[in-house]
Design a protein around this motif. Structure first.
Motif, PDB file in Angstrom:
ATOM      1  N   GLN A 192      42.970  39.351  47.169  1.00  0.00           N
ATOM      2  CA  GLN A 192      43.319  40.710  46.735  1.00  0.00           C
ATOM      3  C   GLN A 192      43.451  40.811  45.206  1.00  0.00           C
ATOM      4  OE1 GLN A 192      46.843  41.818  48.892  1.00  0.00           O
ATOM      5  NE2 GLN A 192      45.784  41.896  50.866  1.00  0.00           N
ATOM      6  N   GLY A 193      42.647  40.006  44.476  1.00  0.00           N
ATOM      7  CA  GLY A 193      42.660  40.052  43.024  1.00  0.00           C
ATOM      8  C   GLY A 193      43.901  39.446  42.396  1.00  0.00           C
ATOM      9  N   MET A 194      44.576  38.564  43.123  1.00  0.00           N
ATOM     10  CA  MET A 194      45.858  38.025  42.673  1.00  0.00           C
ATOM     11  C   MET A 194      45.744  37.276  41.351  1.00  0.00           C
ATOM     12  SD  MET A 194      48.275  35.289  44.657  1.00  0.00           S
ATOM     13  CE  MET A 194      48.196  36.281  46.150  1.00  0.00           C
ATOM     14  N   PHE A 195      44.701  36.431  41.194  1.00  0.00           N
ATOM     15  CA  PHE A 195      44.587  35.591  40.000  1.00  0.00           C
ATOM     16  C   PHE A 195      44.322  36.425  38.751  1.00  0.00           C
ATOM     17  CE2 PHE A 195      42.887  32.167  43.071  1.00  0.00           C
ATOM     18  CZ  PHE A 195      44.173  31.962  43.548  1.00  0.00           C
ATOM     19  N   VAL A 196      43.403  37.387  38.866  1.00  0.00           N
ATOM     20  CA  VAL A 196      43.068  38.238  37.722  1.00  0.00           C
ATOM     21  C   VAL A 196      44.256  39.122  37.345  1.00  0.00           C
ATOM     22  CG1 VAL A 196      41.630  40.168  36.983  1.00  0.00           C
ATOM     23  CG2 VAL A 196      40.585  38.212  38.115  1.00  0.00           C
ATOM     24  N   LYS A 197      44.941  39.676  38.333  1.00  0.00           N
ATOM     25  CA  LYS A 197      46.107  40.520  38.049  1.00  0.00           C
ATOM     26  C   LYS A 197      47.202  39.728  37.342  1.00  0.00           C
ATOM     27  CE  LYS A 197      45.348  43.705  41.909  1.00  0.00           C
ATOM     28  NZ  LYS A 197      45.873  44.199  43.206  1.00  0.00           N
ATOM     29  N   TYR A 198      47.362  38.476  37.725  1.00  0.00           N
ATOM     30  CA  TYR A 198      48.389  37.646  37.095  1.00  0.00           C
ATOM     31  C   TYR A 198      48.088  37.457  35.603  1.00  0.00           C
ATOM     32  CZ  TYR A 198      50.943  33.459  35.724  1.00  0.00           C
ATOM     33  OH  TYR A 198      51.727  32.556  35.057  1.00  0.00           O
ATOM     34  N   ILE A 199      46.825  37.153  35.276  1.00  0.00           N
ATOM     35  CA  ILE A 199      46.447  36.952  33.873  1.00  0.00           C
ATOM     36  C   ILE A 199      46.653  38.235  33.078  1.00  0.00           C
ATOM     37  CG2 ILE A 199      44.542  36.373  32.326  1.00  0.00           C
ATOM     38  CD1 ILE A 199      43.418  34.601  34.520  1.00  0.00           C
ATOM     39  N   GLN A 200      46.293  39.370  33.661  1.00  0.00           N
ATOM     40  CA  GLN A 200      46.444  40.648  32.958  1.00  0.00           C
ATOM     41  C   GLN A 200      47.915  40.972  32.714  1.00  0.00           C
ATOM     42  OE1 GLN A 200      42.489  43.180  34.319  1.00  0.00           O
ATOM     43  NE2 GLN A 200      44.297  43.327  35.594  1.00  0.00           N
ATOM     44  N   GLU A 202      50.419  38.857  32.479  1.00  0.00           N
ATOM     45  CA  GLU A 202      51.036  37.889  31.585  1.00  0.00           C
ATOM     46  C   GLU A 202      50.624  38.098  30.123  1.00  0.00           C
ATOM     47  OE1 GLU A 202      53.277  35.313  32.024  1.00  0.00           O
ATOM     48  OE2 GLU A 202      53.652  36.280  33.946  1.00  0.00           O
ATOM     49  N   THR A 203      49.440  38.613  29.897  1.00  0.00           N
ATOM     50  CA  THR A 203      48.912  38.686  28.531  1.00  0.00           C
ATOM     51  C   THR A 203      48.712  40.113  28.021  1.00  0.00           C
ATOM     52  OG1 THR A 203      46.628  38.592  29.348  1.00  0.00           O
ATOM     53  CG2 THR A 203      47.727  36.500  28.872  1.00  0.00           C
ATOM     54  N   GLY A 204      48.765  41.111  28.887  1.00  0.00           N
ATOM     55  CA  GLY A 204      48.530  42.482  28.446  1.00  0.00           C
ATOM     56  C   GLY A 204      47.083  42.748  28.095  1.00  0.00           C
ATOM     57  N   THR A 205      46.160  42.017  28.688  1.00  0.00           N
ATOM     58  CA  THR A 205      44.737  42.189  28.417  1.00  0.00           C
ATOM     59  C   THR A 205      44.035  42.740  29.660  1.00  0.00           C
ATOM     60  OG1 THR A 205      44.290  39.903  29.082  1.00  0.00           O
ATOM     61  CG2 THR A 205      44.730  40.316  26.742  1.00  0.00           C
ATOM     62  N   ARG A 206      42.744  42.975  29.511  1.00  0.00           N
ATOM     63  CA  ARG A 206      41.918  43.409  30.637  1.00  0.00           C
ATOM     64  C   ARG A 206      40.916  42.301  30.954  1.00  0.00           C
ATOM     65  NH1 ARG A 206      38.683  48.810  29.755  1.00  0.00           N
ATOM     66  NH2 ARG A 206      37.658  47.458  28.227  1.00  0.00           N
ATOM     67  N   VAL A 207      40.917  41.879  32.204  1.00  0.00           N
ATOM     68  CA  VAL A 207      40.059  40.780  32.642  1.00  0.00           C
ATOM     69  C   VAL A 207      39.103  41.316  33.702  1.00  0.00           C
ATOM     70  CG1 VAL A 207      39.988  38.470  33.637  1.00  0.00           C
ATOM     71  CG2 VAL A 207      41.909  39.134  32.174  1.00  0.00           C
ATOM     72  N   GLN A 208      37.807  41.124  33.488  1.00  0.00           N
ATOM     73  CA  GLN A 208      36.781  41.622  34.413  1.00  0.00           C
ATOM     74  C   GLN A 208      35.734  40.546  34.657  1.00  0.00           C
ATOM     75  OE1 GLN A 208      35.818  45.136  31.951  1.00  0.00           O
ATOM     76  NE2 GLN A 208      36.400  46.407  33.692  1.00  0.00           N
ATOM     77  N   ILE A 209      35.202  40.514  35.885  1.00  0.00           N
ATOM     78  CA  ILE A 209      34.109  39.611  36.254  1.00  0.00           C
ATOM     79  C   ILE A 209      32.811  40.388  36.112  1.00  0.00           C
ATOM     80  CG2 ILE A 209      33.289  37.963  37.963  1.00  0.00           C
ATOM     81  CD1 ILE A 209      36.148  37.486  37.067  1.00  0.00           C
ATOM     82  N   LYS A 210      31.919  39.915  35.272  1.00  0.00           N
ATOM     83  CA  LYS A 210      30.654  40.593  35.024  1.00  0.00           C
ATOM     84  C   LYS A 210      29.507  39.609  35.182  1.00  0.00           C
ATOM     85  CE  LYS A 210      32.682  43.892  31.722  1.00  0.00           C
ATOM     86  NZ  LYS A 210      32.569  44.508  30.374  1.00  0.00           N
ATOM     87  N   GLY A 211      28.295  40.143  35.162  1.00  0.00           N
ATOM     88  CA  GLY A 211      27.120  39.297  35.262  1.00  0.00           C
ATOM     89  C   GLY A 211      26.472  39.365  36.638  1.00  0.00           C
ATOM     90  N   GLN A 212      25.483  38.538  36.846  1.00  0.00           N
ATOM     91  CA  GLN A 212      24.716  38.530  38.096  1.00  0.00           C
ATOM     92  C   GLN A 212      25.606  38.098  39.262  1.00  0.00           C
ATOM     93  OE1 GLN A 212      21.428  35.933  37.329  1.00  0.00           O
ATOM     94  NE2 GLN A 212      20.449  37.303  35.872  1.00  0.00           N
ATOM     95  N   GLY A 213      25.567  38.912  40.324  1.00  0.00           N
ATOM     96  CA  GLY A 213      26.344  38.600  41.509  1.00  0.00           C
ATOM     97  C   GLY A 213      27.802  38.994  41.434  1.00  0.00           C
ATOM     98  N   SER A 214      28.222  39.639  40.343  1.00  0.00           N
ATOM     99  CA  SER A 214      29.626  40.002  40.186  1.00  0.00           C
ATOM    100  C   SER A 214      29.967  41.329  40.852  1.00  0.00           C
ATOM    101  CB  SER A 214      29.980  40.075  38.702  1.00  0.00           C
ATOM    102  OG  SER A 214      29.250  41.121  38.060  1.00  0.00           O
ATOM    103  N   GLY A 215      28.959  42.177  41.027  1.00  0.00           N
ATOM    104  CA  GLY A 215      29.212  43.499  41.573  1.00  0.00           C
ATOM    105  C   GLY A 215      29.654  44.508  40.533  1.00  0.00           C
ATOM    106  N   PHE A 216      29.790  44.081  39.278  1.00  0.00           N
ATOM    107  CA  PHE A 216      30.189  44.992  38.198  1.00  0.00           C
ATOM    108  C   PHE A 216      28.939  45.691  37.665  1.00  0.00           C
ATOM    109  CE2 PHE A 216      30.910  46.067  33.758  1.00  0.00           C
ATOM    110  CZ  PHE A 216      32.137  46.712  33.814  1.00  0.00           C
ATOM    111  N   VAL A 217      28.942  47.028  37.730  1.00  0.00           N
ATOM    112  CA  VAL A 217      27.797  47.834  37.289  1.00  0.00           C
ATOM    113  C   VAL A 217      28.129  48.454  35.940  1.00  0.00           C
ATOM    114  CG1 VAL A 217      26.301  49.789  37.818  1.00  0.00           C
ATOM    115  CG2 VAL A 217      27.125  48.300  39.656  1.00  0.00           C
TER     116      VAL A 217
END
Length: 336
Positions: A192-200, A202-217
């Motif tokens: 449920q996005g636990m790892f990415v939410k934790y980094i965001q 803790e640091t106040g940043t935006r973390v996104q998975i991009k590239g081939q196979g990521s599903g980010f358009v």
């Protein structure tokens, strides 16, 4: 009490006699004076001021200041575009330091200069100097500032392009390919996005998975990035981005180790499957030979033939079971 004292505001106002003081109200305009005559008087005042401008060559004839130097000049700036710059105290101080002449702001700014009066003339600069040379330098400096191009005074918001401040960013390549039973994106993001939410958080940043196979358009291109899958980190502060990068790299180390274990397990399953296929080929040949031998024995009864055939079928079923378990990744210690 039978009679009540009268209040002051209940008493009638005294009548004004001939010797009384006149009313404080402004006197009305004389009946004989029409509106056209008042307009003509205003036009005459405006013409008088215009004549003063013409006689002074664009200067305003103001009253003589006892503190003025011997040489003075009044410069009309009511309709000058750069009047905001010329009326600043810092600008007038700069002119005084460069030329020695004193500059002050006089008059009133009128959007419509025809409304100016003799008492309150249009906006102008009063220049005072102790020598003609000093005065000429100050006037030349003022003319230079009047001719300066200061760009649009009012910003055109319709044509303005707002530039967004670019935040610091980092791109961390993942360097893994999805294999059977191992989805790289799901492993990186976490349940449920636990790892990415934790980094965001803790640091106040935006973390996104991009590239081939990521599903980010990408909104601009309408499709995924052509690069291999990577983690994009961005934030308002460089230190926050670097801290998020460190946490992301720690996460990728764990994911890569898990990916390596799964890759090794799949290789073992492939080897076991290959061995099962070799055994199948051997048992198939052995079963055919046994069946042929049983059927070719002279005098063999039908029961004998049936027994041989059942033995061969049991061997084939046991092999099929072992092959199925191997394909499902379940290892068995039974040998047959």
């Amino acid at each position: 009490m039978s009679t009540s004292s009268k209040r002051k505001w209940d008493q009638a106002a005294p009548e004004q006699g001939e010797g009384d003081a006149p009313s404080s109200k402004a006197p009305k305009v004389e009946d004989g004076k029409s509106a056209s005559e008042a307009a003509a008087a205003a036009a005459a005042i405006a013409a008088k001021i215009a004549a003063q401008f013409a006689n002074s060559g664009g200067a305003v004839a103001g009253p003589k200041d006892p503190h003025d130097g011997e040489f003075t000049k009044d410069i009309d700036i009511n309709d000058v575009r750069n009047r905001y710059l010329l009326t600043k105290g810092a600008t007038q101080q700069e002119i005084h330091q460069e030329t020695g002449a004193s500059v002050s702001t006089k008059g009133v700014w009128y959007p419509d200069r025809s409304k100016a009066t003799e008492k309150d003339p249009p906006l102008y600069l009063h220049v005072s100097a102790t020598s003609k040379e000093m005065l000429d330098k100050a006037v030349a400096k003022i003319n230079e500032l009047m001719a300066m191009d200061m760009g649009p005074l009012v910003e055109d918001k319709s044509s303005r392009v707002r530039e967004r401040r670019k935040w610091p960013e980092e791109k961390i390549p993942i360097g893994l390919e999805s294999i059977r039973n191992f989805n790289v994106r799901a492993k990186v993001v976490g349940p449920q996005g636990m790892f990415v939410k934790y980094i965001q958080q803790e640091t106040g940043t935006r973390v996104q998975i991009k590239g081939q196979g990521s599903g980010f358009v990408d909104q601009e291109t309408g499709h995924e990035h052509d690069e291999p899958m990577f983690i994009h980190v961005t934030g308002p502060d460089e230190q926050q981005v670097q801290r998020a990068k460190a946490l992301t790299e720690d996460l990728l180390e764990v994911v890569r180790a898990e990916h390596e274990k799964m890759k090794t397990l799949l290789q073992q399953q492939q080897m076991e499957l290959h061995q099962a296929q070799v055994q199948y080929a051997a048992y198939s040949a052995y079963g055919v030979c046994m069946l042929h031998s049983c059927l070719s024995l002279p005098g063999a009864s039908l029961m004998w033939h049936t027994s041989c055939l059942c033995t061969i079928l049991v061997c084939i079923l046991m092999w099929c079971k072992s092959l199925t378990l191997s394909c499902l990744g379940i290892r068995t210690s039974s040998s047959w």
